[in-house]
Motif scaffolding. Structure first.
Motif, PDB file in Angstrom:
ATOM      1  N   VAL A   1       5.383 -38.566 -69.759  1.00  0.00           N
ATOM      2  CA  VAL A   1       5.648 -38.330 -71.186  1.00  0.00           C
ATOM      3  C   VAL A   1       4.512 -38.892 -72.041  1.00  0.00           C
ATOM      4  CG1 VAL A   1       7.167 -38.910 -73.112  1.00  0.00           C
ATOM      5  CG2 VAL A   1       8.139 -38.282 -70.888  1.00  0.00           C
ATOM      6  N   GLN A   2       4.074 -40.110 -71.729  1.00  0.00           N
ATOM      7  CA  GLN A   2       3.011 -40.720 -72.531  1.00  0.00           C
ATOM      8  C   GLN A   2       1.671 -40.001 -72.332  1.00  0.00           C
ATOM      9  OE1 GLN A   2       5.782 -42.699 -71.623  1.00  0.00           O
ATOM     10  NE2 GLN A   2       5.926 -42.252 -73.814  1.00  0.00           N
ATOM     11  N   THR A   3       1.438 -39.507 -71.123  1.00  0.00           N
ATOM     12  CA  THR A   3       0.232 -38.717 -70.894  1.00  0.00           C
ATOM     13  C   THR A   3       0.278 -37.437 -71.720  1.00  0.00           C
ATOM     14  OG1 THR A   3       0.049 -39.614 -68.655  1.00  0.00           O
ATOM     15  CG2 THR A   3      -1.189 -37.610 -69.134  1.00  0.00           C
ATOM     16  N   ALA A   4       1.478 -36.837 -71.827  1.00  0.00           N
ATOM     17  CA  ALA A   4       1.633 -35.629 -72.640  1.00  0.00           C
ATOM     18  C   ALA A   4       1.435 -35.933 -74.124  1.00  0.00           C
ATOM     19  CB  ALA A   4       3.010 -35.013 -72.403  1.00  0.00           C
ATOM     20  N   VAL A   5       1.940 -37.077 -74.583  1.00  0.00           N
ATOM     21  CA  VAL A   5       1.744 -37.476 -75.983  1.00  0.00           C
ATOM     22  C   VAL A   5       0.263 -37.674 -76.268  1.00  0.00           C
ATOM     23  CG1 VAL A   5       2.125 -39.334 -77.654  1.00  0.00           C
ATOM     24  CG2 VAL A   5       4.032 -38.502 -76.268  1.00  0.00           C
ATOM     25  N   ALA A   6      -0.438 -38.351 -75.360  1.00  0.00           N
ATOM     26  CA  ALA A   6      -1.874 -38.561 -75.546  1.00  0.00           C
ATOM     27  C   ALA A   6      -2.635 -37.238 -75.520  1.00  0.00           C
ATOM     28  CB  ALA A   6      -2.403 -39.492 -74.454  1.00  0.00           C
ATOM     29  N   TYR A   7      -2.216 -36.332 -74.652  1.00  0.00           N
ATOM     30  CA  TYR A   7      -2.830 -35.004 -74.541  1.00  0.00           C
ATOM     31  C   TYR A   7      -2.721 -34.274 -75.881  1.00  0.00           C
ATOM     32  CZ  TYR A   7      -3.387 -30.199 -72.697  1.00  0.00           C
ATOM     33  OH  TYR A   7      -3.780 -28.906 -72.465  1.00  0.00           O
ATOM     34  N   ALA A   8      -1.508 -34.280 -76.465  1.00  0.00           N
ATOM     35  CA  ALA A   8      -1.295 -33.601 -77.747  1.00  0.00           C
ATOM     36  C   ALA A   8      -2.056 -34.284 -78.875  1.00  0.00           C
ATOM     37  CB  ALA A   8       0.195 -33.554 -78.069  1.00  0.00           C
ATOM     38  N   THR A   9      -2.064 -35.619 -78.867  1.00  0.00           N
ATOM     39  CA  THR A   9      -2.739 -36.368 -79.924  1.00  0.00           C
ATOM     40  C   THR A   9      -4.254 -36.144 -79.895  1.00  0.00           C
ATOM     41  OG1 THR A   9      -1.018 -38.079 -79.824  1.00  0.00           O
ATOM     42  CG2 THR A   9      -3.095 -38.665 -80.908  1.00  0.00           C
ATOM     43  N   ALA A  10      -4.824 -36.160 -78.691  1.00  0.00           N
ATOM     44  CA  ALA A  10      -6.266 -35.998 -78.563  1.00  0.00           C
ATOM     45  C   ALA A  10      -6.737 -34.618 -79.007  1.00  0.00           C
ATOM     46  CB  ALA A  10      -6.677 -36.245 -77.113  1.00  0.00           C
ATOM     47  N   LEU A  11      -5.877 -33.626 -78.907  1.00  0.00           N
ATOM     48  CA  LEU A  11      -6.237 -32.263 -79.299  1.00  0.00           C
ATOM     49  C   LEU A  11      -5.944 -31.975 -80.777  1.00  0.00           C
ATOM     50  CD1 LEU A  11      -4.999 -30.219 -76.190  1.00  0.00           C
ATOM     51  CD2 LEU A  11      -7.320 -30.985 -76.715  1.00  0.00           C
ATOM     52  N   SER A  12      -5.362 -32.955 -81.489  1.00  0.00           N
ATOM     53  CA  SER A  12      -4.958 -32.741 -82.885  1.00  0.00           C
ATOM     54  C   SER A  12      -6.051 -33.159 -83.856  1.00  0.00           C
ATOM     55  CB  SER A  12      -3.693 -33.555 -83.196  1.00  0.00           C
ATOM     56  OG  SER A  12      -2.632 -33.211 -82.344  1.00  0.00           O
ATOM     57  N   VAL A  13      -6.184 -32.417 -84.938  1.00  0.00           N
ATOM     58  CA  VAL A  13      -7.038 -32.872 -86.035  1.00  0.00           C
ATOM     59  C   VAL A  13      -6.295 -33.987 -86.764  1.00  0.00           C
ATOM     60  CG1 VAL A  13      -8.150 -30.641 -86.289  1.00  0.00           C
ATOM     61  CG2 VAL A  13      -6.088 -31.134 -87.616  1.00  0.00           C
ATOM     62  N   PRO A  14      -7.002 -34.952 -87.388  1.00  0.00           N
ATOM     63  CA  PRO A  14      -6.337 -36.095 -88.006  1.00  0.00           C
ATOM     64  C   PRO A  14      -5.224 -35.738 -88.985  1.00  0.00           C
ATOM     65  CG  PRO A  14      -8.690 -36.487 -87.891  1.00  0.00           C
ATOM     66  CD  PRO A  14      -8.478 -35.065 -87.446  1.00  0.00           C
TER      67      PRO A  14
END
Length: 382
Positions: A93-106
């Motif tokens: 779950v945390q890897t998925a959260v980081a995956y989504a966050t890293a691909l997001s614009v601020p």
């Protein structure tokens, strides 16, 4: 995450089948949480080094293996091993959260955090509802069979549907682990982490303890009926989604304080469980909304401050989540055995009060952490 919490509505049934006393059945949840803690420390930082999509697939396969062990466990110790194993790799779950966050614009980080967290909430609550339903029909073991199959199927879907997440090389694993440990010396990180500790201890006190009084007098509810209380908790998904948008608008810390006060107030309603299910439902709605609003706001603040090491930051933050949840799960069942539901409700409220106090004491730290000059200094100091 459903794999960690699925046993909550059926703790009594699991304890009877595997010969575990009522005052220690909370360890069925705590075992998964402690395994989860190990995964947070050793596995989540890998997301800053390796392809996160591949990590997600591998972790889902190993979650499925752990759940299968629980499903066929002939004795309590085997179930604990399976739960701990599935907990270790539930950090997917945390890897998925980081995956989504890293691909997001601020400007959309909070929104996307809210969407992913909403999915986690729905999964946890859906798991509780499914657990109660399946336990009444085929027994508690069927829950883990179904979840194992779902985890394996999800691994296949991730492999097919998600794009690769190629890493640029970055730091070595040992450097990442040292960075992980160093997070605990940062005031802004510690304050958010302690808030999460109290937050999820309060959360665990409700969801791991609630099944015990509901199966007894005067309610005598079935596992299916207890599982349906998860529907009330779907408000948590709404809390996560809205908190993400509020965080993008610059209100993350204000939302944290307001939601913690709501969390404390929810226990006054939850404490009336012994005579009113209506007040219990109201309390569950308030509690789950507050928990997810704080959780998303905390993650937004931390991933903004530590944007260059998102996986490591989220993994370190979730250590507090894991410890708090494990403490809440184990303590509420132990206290219920001696003080009944009033004792468990007082415990949950005390954890919530700890969160409010921590937030109030850290107001100046949070204010500094969101200033542009602090963000520049934090980046240069790494």
């Amino acid at each position: 995450m459903a794999s960690v919490y699925a046993g909550q509505p059926v703790l009594g049934q699991m304890g009877l089948d595997l010969g575990v006393p009522v005052d220690t059945v909370g360890w069925f949840v705590a075992a998964g949480q402690l395994g989860y803690l190990v995964g947070l420390i050793l596995l989540v930082p890998l997301g800053d080094l390796l392809d996160r999509r591949r990590l997600i697939v591998l972790h889902l396969v190993l979650v499925a293996a752990g759940l299968a062990i629980v499903a066929v466990a002939p004795a309590a110790w085997v179930a604990f091993v399976g739960l701990a194993l599935s907990g270790v790799f539930a950090v997917v779950v945390q890897t998925a959260v980081a995956y989504a966050t890293a691909l997001s614009v601020p400007s959309e980080r909070g929104r996307n955090l809210g969407i992913v967290t909403s999915g986690v909430v729905i999964g946890i609550l859906g798991g509780r509802i499914l657990a109660g339903f399946l336990a009444d029909i085929w027994g508690w073991r069927s829950i883990y069979v179904v979840l194992a199959v779902l985890a394996a199927a999800l691994a296949l879907l991730v492999l097919i549907l998600l794009p690769a997440d190629i890493r640029s090389g970055g730091a070595r694993y040992g450097v990442l682990l040292r960075s992980f440990a160093g997070m605990f010396t940062h005031p802004v990180f510690l304050s958010r982490g302690l808030i999460a500790f109290f937050l999820f201890a309060s959360f665990g006190a409700l969801w791991s303890g609630m099944a015990l009084p509901l199966t007894g007098s005067p309610w005598h509810l079935s596992e299916t009926q207890i599982g349906l209380f998860g529907i009330a908790g779907l408000a948590g998904a709404l809390g996560a989604a809205r908190a993400g948008r509020w965080a993008d608008a610059g209100y993350a810390n204000r939302v944290t304080g307001f939601a913690l006060i709501v969390l404390l107030a929810s226990w006054f309603a939850i404490g009336q469980l012994t005579w009113s299910l209506v007040l219990l439902i109201l309390g569950v709605i308030l509690l789950d909304f507050a928990v997810q609003a704080v959780h998303v706001s905390n993650q937004h603040i931390l991933t903004t401050v530590y944007a260059d090491r998102v996986s490591t930051t989220i993994g370190a933050y979730m250590v507090f989540y894991s410890l708090g949840s494990a403490l809440g799960a184990a303590a509420t069942t132990a206290l219920y055995a001696t003080a009944g539901w009033p004792g468990s409700a007082f415990l949950g409220a005390a954890f919530a009060a700890g969160g409010v106090a921590t937030w109030a004491l850290s107001l100046s730290t949070a204010s500094r952490a969101t200033r542009p000059d602090y963000l520049r200094e934090a980046t240069l100091s790494r």
